[in-house]
Design an enzyme around this catalytic site. Sequence first.
Site, PDB file in Angstrom:
ATOM      1  CE  LYS A 193      14.925   5.508   1.719  1.00 36.32           C
ATOM      2  NZ  LYS A 193      14.061   5.454   0.525  1.00 36.32           N
ATOM      3  CD  GLU A 269       1.197   7.800   9.537  1.00 36.47           C
ATOM      4  OE1 GLU A 269       0.552   6.761   9.254  1.00 36.47           O
ATOM      5  OE2 GLU A 269       1.310   8.770   8.782  1.00 36.47           O
ATOM      6  CB  CYS A 303      -1.663   6.239   6.110  1.00 37.16           C
ATOM      7  SG  CYS A 303      -1.352   7.938   6.543  1.00 37.16           S
ATOM      8  CD  GLU A 400      -2.473   0.977   3.854  1.00 41.35           C
ATOM      9  OE1 GLU A 400      -1.335   0.490   3.921  1.00 41.35           O
ATOM     10  OE2 GLU A 400      -2.771   2.073   4.359  1.00 41.35           O
TER      11      GLU A 400
HETATM   12  O1  TXE Z   1       6.095   1.251   1.146  1.00 49.44           O
HETATM   13  P1  TXE Z   1       7.429   0.965   1.959  1.00 49.44           P
HETATM   14  P2  TXE Z   1       5.867   1.104  -0.426  1.00 49.44           P
HETATM   15  C1  TXE Z   1       1.643   1.148   2.294  1.00 49.44           C
HETATM   16  C2  TXE Z   1       0.586   1.046   1.207  1.00 49.44           C
HETATM   17  C3  TXE Z   1       1.389   0.726  -0.008  1.00 49.44           C
HETATM   18  C4  TXE Z   1       2.448  -0.179   0.572  1.00 49.44           C
HETATM   19  C5  TXE Z   1       3.702  -0.309  -0.224  1.00 49.44           C
HETATM   20  O2  TXE Z   1      -0.278  -0.013   1.511  1.00 49.44           O
HETATM   21  O3  TXE Z   1       0.655   0.086  -1.010  1.00 49.44           O
HETATM   22  O4  TXE Z   1       2.736   0.387   1.827  1.00 49.44           O
HETATM   23  O5  TXE Z   1       4.297   0.969  -0.475  1.00 49.44           O
HETATM   24  C6  TXE Z   1      11.567   2.791   2.744  1.00 49.44           C
HETATM   25  N1  TXE Z   1      14.504  -0.209   5.706  1.00 49.44           N
HETATM   26  N2  TXE Z   1       2.061   2.513   2.522  1.00 49.44           N
HETATM   27  O6  TXE Z   1       6.452  -0.143  -0.981  1.00 49.44           O
HETATM   28  O7  TXE Z   1       8.213  -0.080   1.284  1.00 49.44           O
HETATM   29  C7  TXE Z   1      11.173   3.131   1.318  1.00 49.44           C
HETATM   30  O8  TXE Z   1      12.328   3.369   0.529  1.00 49.44           O
HETATM   31  C8  TXE Z   1      14.255   1.097   5.803  1.00 49.44           C
HETATM   32  C9  TXE Z   1       1.410   3.205   3.593  1.00 49.44           C
HETATM   33  O9  TXE Z   1       6.327   2.347  -1.039  1.00 49.44           O
HETATM   34  O10 TXE Z   1       7.029   0.768   3.381  1.00 49.44           O
HETATM   35  C10 TXE Z   1      10.308   4.378   1.535  1.00 49.44           C
HETATM   36  O11 TXE Z   1      11.157   5.510   1.742  1.00 49.44           O
HETATM   37  N3  TXE Z   1      13.456   1.759   4.930  1.00 49.44           N
HETATM   38  C11 TXE Z   1       2.127   4.462   3.948  1.00 49.44           C
HETATM   39  C12 TXE Z   1       9.566   4.028   2.832  1.00 49.44           C
HETATM   40  O12 TXE Z   1      10.373   3.027   3.476  1.00 49.44           O
HETATM   41  C13 TXE Z   1      12.855   1.046   3.958  1.00 49.44           C
HETATM   42  C14 TXE Z   1       2.701   5.238   2.833  1.00 49.44           C
HETATM   43  C15 TXE Z   1       8.161   3.455   2.633  1.00 49.44           C
HETATM   44  O13 TXE Z   1       8.236   2.326   1.783  1.00 49.44           O
HETATM   45  C16 TXE Z   1      13.064  -0.334   3.827  1.00 49.44           C
HETATM   46  C17 TXE Z   1       3.338   4.405   1.841  1.00 49.44           C
HETATM   47  C18 TXE Z   1      13.935  -0.969   4.758  1.00 49.44           C
HETATM   48  N4  TXE Z   1      14.203  -2.275   4.709  1.00 49.44           N
HETATM   49  C19 TXE Z   1       2.967   3.095   1.702  1.00 49.44           C
HETATM   50  N5  TXE Z   1      12.333  -0.775   2.773  1.00 49.44           N
HETATM   51  C20 TXE Z   1       1.458   5.352   4.936  1.00 49.44           C
HETATM   52  N6  TXE Z   1       1.472   4.964   6.206  1.00 49.44           N
HETATM   53  O14 TXE Z   1       0.965   6.419   4.604  1.00 49.44           O
HETATM   54  C21 TXE Z   1      11.687   0.289   2.266  1.00 49.44           C
HETATM   55  N7  TXE Z   1      12.008   1.405   2.960  1.00 49.44           N
END
Ligand code: TXE
Length: 500
Positions: A193, A269, A303, A400
């Site tokens: 996904k 992660e 991250c 963050e």
């Molecule tokens: O992340 P999400 P977002 C952090 C960073 C950023 C914040 C928001 O601080 O500003 O997160 O980013 C999927 N069940 N990181 O909103 O929502 C979503 O579709 C299953 C750190 O983009 O966590 C995407 O594929 N999956 C990070 C993935 O999860 C779900 C990198 C990440 O989205 C879901 C990115 C659910 N209920 C953001 N809801 C890192 N560790 O590097 C969302 N997703």
Amino acid sequence: MPGTWTHEFKTDLFKGSAQVNTGLFINGKWVDPVDGETIDVYNPADGSVIGKVSCGSAKDIDLAVNAAKAAYKSSWGLKVPGFERGRLLYKLAELLEKNADSLAAIEALDAGKSFQHARHMDVQDAINNLRYYAGWADKTHGQTIETTEAKFAYTRHEPIGVVGLIVPWNFPLMIAVWKIAPALATGNTIVLKQSEVTPLSALKLAEFIKEAGFPDGVFNVVTGFGQTAGQALTEHPLVGKVSFTGSTLIGRKVMETAAKTNLKRVTLELGGKSPTIVFDDADLEQSVKWVCAALFHHSGQMCAAGTRIFVQEGIYDTFLRALAGAAASIQQGDGFAKSTQQGPVVSQVQLERVLSYIESGKQEGATLVAGGARRPGAGYFVQPTIFADVKPDMKIVREEIFGPVGVVVKFKTEEEAIEAANDTEYGLSSYVYTQNVSRAIRVSNAIEAGTCFVNVGSVLCPQVPFGGYKQSGHGKEMGEYALEAFTQVKAVHINLGMNL
Ligand code: TXE
């Protein structure tokens, strides 16, 4: 019929046409989503819509998971010898290498990256990881274990079955491959996904996976939103494991869902607020460069970004001046311009989020020493920003930001720096700059984080594990350790003569 997205690149760095299938990739075929919905794809460098891809729902996830389950039973898993799984992964690496420039162009456009970074870091790292795990495919095996003369016991490293991979938008191809390569090497089948924000490179990857000759259903991609497609994948009873990279908020939700459904295994992660400690004896010129790279690479959307910078009092003023100067000199622009060192943040949502943190820093009384605003004009650009005179409880110090924003703090002693570095709920990465080897090792050992870089920025290698302590997640990606994340160990006991 599923469509195709085509883009003509006419830039100095890359000229050529790129095509991507915009359907869902299920059971080796491109299909339309059941509900016929689409997602807009944006160019973060100017905010324009550049195309549409399919928006998968729970129904599409169900189809993909069932295809993956059928493939696992019929044409993958340990039925296919490790050397054959490895051969296919090597073939896939070759295809990525052959098409590296166009793949990098797609990634740079979709995620707002510098083309050079996308080509030489993201795509190259994906190729390196595929080759690394291709090599492991026929080298991961169990043990025979001595017990008594009356018993023969051994272990097998078996695949988990269908694994769900959920990937974010910051390094869409690279993070997907960190998961795909060990999952396939160990014989699992996959439903990926991809992030709704950056869907293109995973769809291109699916084309190469088909061309490499992996059996139908072994690898499936569903592009779609997190709350629908991502949630459905996490809930699905036929999925044995979810490997997730994203926010701590959603990581917690993934774990809760896994616990409430079939107790599927979970690797997380998550985010970070990684400390950087610069001692008085550090090489000033080199440490400023590395600190800048670890803070501002991909506009700080990493991250592992080193966002809390602790500098020892003897060099504090000089270091802060040099860092502010380096930040101000970073060339921002379109990723396809030769001079560009830093692109935009990925979306309007991310832009607003980062700017609101900068505002909170100003309001809470921190001193702005570089940047501090949106770059005027189109696109989601935020100036490289540095705050000094911060307090430990400020939002910009604790949370963050995931944008080009760092905070600098003065310290006196090693103990004080370690204590401040560990004063966070996160524990993903850390950085230490010193020429004193004993101190480098002492401080690395004392920091509560999954990775410690000494005198270098966030330069990862496929052979070395990466993953968090504390609320930055658990489980490892890369290295031999990631094989454990995609296998389960079976113990077999054989009676050689014990009679009842
Ligand atoms: O992340 P999400 P977002 C952090 C960073 C950023 C914040 C928001 O601080 O500003 O997160 O980013 C999927 N069940 N990181 O909103 O929502 C979503 O579709 C299953 C750190 O983009 O966590 C995407 O594929 N999956 C990070 C993935 O999860 C779900 C990198 C990440 O989205 C879901 C990115 C659910 N209920 C953001 N809801 C890192 N560790 O590097 C969302 N997703």
